[in-house]
Design a protein around this motif. Structure first.
Motif, PDB file in Angstrom:
ATOM      1  N   MET A 268       1.140   9.863  -4.252  1.00 13.98           N
ATOM      2  CA  MET A 268       0.445   8.640  -4.496  1.00 13.98           C
ATOM      3  C   MET A 268      -0.849   8.978  -5.227  1.00 13.98           C
ATOM      4  O   MET A 268      -1.571   9.887  -4.858  1.00 13.98           O
ATOM      5  CB  MET A 268       0.172   7.940  -3.168  1.00 13.98           C
ATOM      6  N   ALA A 269      -1.148   8.223  -6.298  1.00 16.35           N
ATOM      7  CA  ALA A 269      -2.361   8.452  -7.060  1.00 16.35           C
ATOM      8  C   ALA A 269      -3.516   7.744  -6.375  1.00 16.35           C
ATOM      9  O   ALA A 269      -3.410   6.577  -5.993  1.00 16.35           O
ATOM     10  CB  ALA A 269      -2.192   7.923  -8.475  1.00 16.35           C
ATOM     11  N   GLU A 270      -4.608   8.448  -6.194  1.00 12.26           N
ATOM     12  CA  GLU A 270      -5.756   7.880  -5.491  1.00 12.26           C
ATOM     13  C   GLU A 270      -7.021   8.155  -6.282  1.00 12.26           C
ATOM     14  O   GLU A 270      -7.113   9.124  -7.022  1.00 12.26           O
ATOM     15  CB  GLU A 270      -5.916   8.504  -4.102  1.00 12.26           C
ATOM     16  N   LEU A 271      -7.977   7.309  -6.084  1.00  8.86           N
ATOM     17  CA  LEU A 271      -9.297   7.506  -6.648  1.00  8.86           C
ATOM     18  C   LEU A 271     -10.266   7.571  -5.486  1.00  8.86           C
ATOM     19  O   LEU A 271     -10.432   6.608  -4.744  1.00  8.86           O
ATOM     20  CB  LEU A 271      -9.665   6.353  -7.589  1.00  8.86           C
ATOM     21  N   ASN A 272     -10.879   8.733  -5.268  1.00  6.49           N
ATOM     22  CA  ASN A 272     -11.828   8.915  -4.161  1.00  6.49           C
ATOM     23  C   ASN A 272     -13.233   8.692  -4.665  1.00  6.49           C
ATOM     24  O   ASN A 272     -13.627   9.217  -5.700  1.00  6.49           O
ATOM     25  CB  ASN A 272     -11.718  10.322  -3.576  1.00  6.49           C
TER      26      ASN A 272
ATOM     27  N   ASN B  59     -14.437   7.275   3.337  1.00  2.00           N
ATOM     28  CA  ASN B  59     -14.313   7.233   1.876  1.00  2.00           C
ATOM     29  C   ASN B  59     -13.428   6.063   1.456  1.00  2.00           C
ATOM     30  O   ASN B  59     -12.383   5.811   2.042  1.00  2.00           O
ATOM     31  CB  ASN B  59     -13.674   8.528   1.351  1.00  2.00           C
ATOM     32  N   ALA B  60     -13.876   5.368   0.408  1.00  4.44           N
ATOM     33  CA  ALA B  60     -13.066   4.270  -0.124  1.00  4.44           C
ATOM     34  C   ALA B  60     -11.993   4.862  -1.022  1.00  4.44           C
ATOM     35  O   ALA B  60     -12.263   5.724  -1.849  1.00  4.44           O
ATOM     36  CB  ALA B  60     -13.948   3.320  -0.906  1.00  4.44           C
ATOM     37  N   LYS B  61     -10.780   4.409  -0.845  1.00  5.58           N
ATOM     38  CA  LYS B  61      -9.663   4.913  -1.637  1.00  5.58           C
ATOM     39  C   LYS B  61      -9.042   3.759  -2.413  1.00  5.58           C
ATOM     40  O   LYS B  61      -8.809   2.696  -1.839  1.00  5.58           O
ATOM     41  CB  LYS B  61      -8.614   5.555  -0.746  1.00  5.58           C
ATOM     42  N   VAL B  62      -8.805   4.013  -3.713  1.00  6.56           N
ATOM     43  CA  VAL B  62      -8.147   3.027  -4.566  1.00  6.56           C
ATOM     44  C   VAL B  62      -6.798   3.587  -4.958  1.00  6.56           C
ATOM     45  O   VAL B  62      -6.720   4.679  -5.531  1.00  6.56           O
ATOM     46  CB  VAL B  62      -8.991   2.724  -5.828  1.00  6.56           C
ATOM     47  N   ASP B  63      -5.742   2.861  -4.679  1.00 10.14           N
ATOM     48  CA  ASP B  63      -4.390   3.304  -5.001  1.00 10.14           C
ATOM     49  C   ASP B  63      -4.079   2.935  -6.461  1.00 10.14           C
ATOM     50  O   ASP B  63      -4.104   1.764  -6.831  1.00 10.14           O
ATOM     51  CB  ASP B  63      -3.402   2.623  -4.051  1.00 10.14           C
ATOM     52  N   LEU B  64      -3.826   3.942  -7.309  1.00  3.07           N
ATOM     53  CA  LEU B  64      -3.577   3.733  -8.736  1.00  3.07           C
ATOM     54  C   LEU B  64      -2.093   3.737  -9.095  1.00  3.07           C
ATOM     55  O   LEU B  64      -1.752   3.685 -10.268  1.00  3.07           O
ATOM     56  CB  LEU B  64      -4.295   4.820  -9.550  1.00  3.07           C
ATOM     57  N   THR B  65      -1.220   3.775  -8.135  1.00  3.49           N
ATOM     58  CA  THR B  65       0.209   3.842  -8.403  1.00  3.49           C
ATOM     59  C   THR B  65       0.678   2.636  -9.216  1.00  3.49           C
ATOM     60  O   THR B  65       1.432   2.783 -10.184  1.00  3.49           O
ATOM     61  CB  THR B  65       1.000   3.930  -7.091  1.00  3.49           C
ATOM     62  N   ALA B  66       0.225   1.466  -8.859  1.00  5.55           N
ATOM     63  CA  ALA B  66       0.658   0.258  -9.567  1.00  5.55           C
ATOM     64  C   ALA B  66       0.178   0.271 -11.021  1.00  5.55           C
ATOM     65  O   ALA B  66       0.900  -0.155 -11.932  1.00  5.55           O
ATOM     66  CB  ALA B  66       0.158  -0.977  -8.848  1.00  5.55           C
ATOM     67  N   MET B  67      -1.042   0.767 -11.267  1.00  4.12           N
ATOM     68  CA  MET B  67      -1.555   0.809 -12.633  1.00  4.12           C
ATOM     69  C   MET B  67      -0.785   1.814 -13.486  1.00  4.12           C
ATOM     70  O   MET B  67      -0.503   1.560 -14.650  1.00  4.12           O
ATOM     71  CB  MET B  67      -3.047   1.149 -12.625  1.00  4.12           C
TER      72      MET B  67
ATOM     73  N   ASP C  53       2.373   2.672 -13.040  1.00  2.16           N
ATOM     74  CA  ASP C  53       3.662   2.034 -13.289  1.00  2.16           C
ATOM     75  C   ASP C  53       3.552   1.003 -14.404  1.00  2.16           C
ATOM     76  O   ASP C  53       4.395   0.930 -15.297  1.00  2.16           O
ATOM     77  CB  ASP C  53       4.193   1.363 -12.016  1.00  2.16           C
ATOM     78  N   LEU C  54       2.518   0.215 -14.365  1.00  2.00           N
ATOM     79  CA  LEU C  54       2.310  -0.808 -15.387  1.00  2.00           C
ATOM     80  C   LEU C  54       2.101  -0.171 -16.765  1.00  2.00           C
ATOM     81  O   LEU C  54       2.637  -0.647 -17.773  1.00  2.00           O
ATOM     82  CB  LEU C  54       1.106  -1.684 -15.017  1.00  2.00           C
ATOM     83  N   ALA C  55       1.353   0.917 -16.818  1.00  2.43           N
ATOM     84  CA  ALA C  55       1.115   1.603 -18.093  1.00  2.43           C
ATOM     85  C   ALA C  55       2.427   2.103 -18.683  1.00  2.43           C
ATOM     86  O   ALA C  55       2.693   1.932 -19.878  1.00  2.43           O
ATOM     87  CB  ALA C  55       0.137   2.754 -17.899  1.00  2.43           C
ATOM     88  N   PHE C  56       3.271   2.717 -17.868  1.00  2.00           N
ATOM     89  CA  PHE C  56       4.557   3.198 -18.376  1.00  2.00           C
ATOM     90  C   PHE C  56       5.460   2.047 -18.796  1.00  2.00           C
ATOM     91  O   PHE C  56       6.205   2.149 -19.772  1.00  2.00           O
ATOM     92  CB  PHE C  56       5.243   4.102 -17.352  1.00  2.00           C
ATOM     93  N   LEU C  57       5.414   0.946 -18.080  1.00  2.00           N
ATOM     94  CA  LEU C  57       6.203  -0.218 -18.481  1.00  2.00           C
ATOM     95  C   LEU C  57       5.739  -0.759 -19.835  1.00  2.00           C
ATOM     96  O   LEU C  57       6.543  -1.113 -20.690  1.00  2.00           O
ATOM     97  CB  LEU C  57       6.121  -1.308 -17.417  1.00  2.00           C
TER      98      LEU C  57
END
Length: 188
Positions: A1-5, A25-33, A35-39
């Protein structure tokens, strides 16, 4: 899972009197972004049109059973223009037969471009009748590249044929003795 710490851990300076609680720590999940970029990349790759190679239609003669047999094709010399390509982008051309100067057959030097060979071809295209009765007629250009002419020169003269809308043209590698003298003069 891609995360931004994020780097903030919540604590204060060391040695400070205030006590703060630690923040997670706040974590932002970048998996959806991702996926959207590849689409989007896939969508644009499939919907764009790639550049198509540009080519010129070239009619080649049919294969003969006996290739050693030379066919002589008679053409009307009033409709014929011969262009000889030499080394260093030099061009010699003549209208009709080379050895008949009164019929316009005196060899002339030319250069590529709108003020050179194109101007002469356009004059001939206009002056030669296009249709006589049922038969289609028009200017016939015989292109004779020498051994020292470059591929670029041949492509340039073929481009001139397309620009000037020459109805009939042929690439011939037979050079007569009179034309060979012109070639020798050009290659000096």
């Amino acid at each position: 899972m891609a995360e931004l710490n994020t780097g903030d851990s919540g604590g204060g300076k060391k040695g400070s009197k205030k006590v703060r609680s630690k923040k997670s720590n706040a974590k932002v999940d970048l998996t959806a972004m991702v996926d959207l970029a590849f689409l989007l990349i896939t969508f644009f790759m499939l919907t764009t049109s790639l550049s198509k190679p540009q080519s010129m239609d070239l009619g080649l003669p049919d294969k003969d059973e006996d290739p050693t047999k030379n066919k002589i094709i008679k053409t009307d010399q009033r409709r014929t223009m011969t262009v000889i390509l030499g080394k260093d982008s030099k061009i010699k051309w003549f209208h009709g037969l080379q050895n008949e100067p009164e019929a316009g057959g005196a060899p002339t030097d030319a250069v590529y471009g709108k003020n050179g060979i194109r101007k002469e071809i356009l004059k001939r295209v206009v002056s030669v009748p296009q249709v006589t009765g049922d038969k289609k007629k028009g200017l016939i250009v015989i292109i004779k590249p020498t051994k020292k002419a470059t591929y670029r020169n041949l492509v340039d003269i073929l481009d001139e044929m397309a620009i000037c809308d020459v109805p009939t043209y042929a690439i011939v590698n037979d050079i007569s003795p009179e034309e060979q003298k012109l070639v020798d003069e050009m290659n000096k």
